[in-house]
Design an enzyme around this catalytic site. Structure first.
Site, PDB file in Angstrom:
ATOM      1  N   ASP A  43       0.813  -1.213   0.000  1.00 20.29           N
ATOM      2  CA  ASP A  43       0.000   0.000   0.000  1.00 20.29           C
ATOM      3  C   ASP A  43       0.847   1.265   0.000  1.00 20.29           C
ATOM      4  O   ASP A  43       0.457   2.283  -0.564  1.00 20.29           O
ATOM      5  CB  ASP A  43      -0.936  -0.004   1.212  1.00 20.29           C
ATOM      6  CG  ASP A  43      -2.084  -0.994   1.059  1.00 20.29           C
ATOM      7  OD1 ASP A  43      -2.378  -1.389  -0.089  1.00 20.29           O
ATOM      8  OD2 ASP A  43      -2.682  -1.370   2.085  1.00 20.29           O
ATOM      9  N   GLY A  44       2.016   1.220   0.655  1.00 24.16           N
ATOM     10  CA  GLY A  44       2.892   2.386   0.641  1.00 24.16           C
ATOM     11  C   GLY A  44       3.340   2.740  -0.754  1.00 24.16           C
ATOM     12  O   GLY A  44       3.386   3.926  -1.139  1.00 24.16           O
ATOM     13  N   ARG A 139      -7.988  18.070  24.017  1.00 24.82           N
ATOM     14  CA  ARG A 139      -6.668  18.141  24.620  1.00 24.82           C
ATOM     15  C   ARG A 139      -6.017  16.777  24.474  1.00 24.82           C
ATOM     16  O   ARG A 139      -6.592  15.764  24.866  1.00 24.82           O
ATOM     17  CB  ARG A 139      -6.741  18.524  26.109  1.00 24.82           C
ATOM     18  CG  ARG A 139      -7.487  19.831  26.386  1.00 24.82           C
ATOM     19  CD  ARG A 139      -6.767  21.022  25.785  1.00 24.82           C
ATOM     20  NE  ARG A 139      -7.429  22.282  26.129  1.00 24.82           N
ATOM     21  CZ  ARG A 139      -8.346  22.865  25.362  1.00 24.82           C
ATOM     22  NH1 ARG A 139      -8.727  22.278  24.233  1.00 24.82           N
ATOM     23  NH2 ARG A 139      -8.890  24.013  25.718  1.00 24.82           N
TER      24      ARG A 139
END
Length: 259
Positions: A43-44, A139
């Site tokens: 996939d990369g 946060r």
């Protein structure tokens, strides 16, 4: 006239597959502006190719660790070559996430998998708006916004849901959100349908804020806000047969003997 290029990994097995594709395909090779791009790897490799040639049609050959986007395996090379030479394929369109960032500069990106905004050195404070309506004070370390196809990538590692890639939606997932008597977030992935816009506004000034868009990473100076939505751009993926969504998940996350 149609032309093609190949984006590949560089291990011996992948190079042998690349050589076989070049020997079989009858179209001219064009590394500058191809109509068709073969990706040989995982996939990369596929994502890297999509960002390099955004207007091409992609045919993925899976040889890597993950092949969620690939429609062909090593045993399918003859079929792939015949499909291209005989123009015997159909095209599916994968919608992309559109992201605009306001910092010292204004950046515009599209993401196949996801974008993240993170602040490793300290707590990141963000006000979250959805369709211009205030949603929450966040946060924590950061936020991930993913596409349906990208929901199986980093989003899944964060505890996000896997989304059927036929659903046009995006998913907002916290990265190490803080929940206490002082801070409270939704503490859950949020899936938003087509037509929603997410805006993340910085509360305070930060150094060391990083934006990632798929494989790209940049440090933002004077980050103010970003917006994200499922845009009108898409990636074209070619194949001769459909691989079901369930089969893709099984192939990517279960052992072969379990498929």
């Amino acid at each position: 006239m149609l032309s093609y290029a190949i984006v590949n990994k560089f291990d011996d097995n992948t190079l042998a597959i690349t050589k076989k594709i070049k020997e079989g395909i009858k179209l001219p090779y064009n590394d500058e502006s191809p109509n068709i791009v073969f990706t040989v790897g995982g996939d990369g490799t596929f994502i890297r190719a999509c960002h390099k040639y955004p207007t091409a049609t992609f045919f993925g050959v899976h040889t890597g660790h993950l092949g969620f986007y690939s429609n062909y395996g090593i045993d399918d090379l003859d079929n792939l070559i015949n499909d291209i030479n005989n123009n015997n394929f159909k095209i599916n369109r994968i919608p992309l996430l559109s992201v605009q960032i306001f910092a010292d500069n204004i950046y515009n990106f599209t993401a196949i998998n996801e974008m993240t905004i993170i602040c490793p050195p300290r707590t990141l404070k963000l006000d979250v708006y959805i369709n211009n309506e205030f949603f929450e004070h966040f946060r924590g370390t950061g936020m991930c916004i993913s596409t349906p196809t990208g929901s199986t990538a980093y989003n899944k590692s964060l505890g996000g849901a896997i989304i059927d890639h036929n659903i046009r939606a995006m998913q907002l997932t916290e990265i190490a959100g803080i929940n206490s008597t002082s801070f409270e977030t939704i503490n859950s992935p949020l899936v938003l349908g087509n037509g929603y816009y997410v805006e993340l506004q910085a509360v305070g000034k930060y150094k060391g804020i990083y934006l990632t868009v798929d494989t790209l990473s940049i440090e933002l100076q004077n980050f103010k806000r970003l917006t994200a939505h499922m845009g009108s751009n898409y990636v074209k993926v070619g194949s001769n047969s459909d691989i079901s969504f369930i089969s893709r998940i099984k192939r990517s996350f279960f052992d072969k003997e379990n498929n």
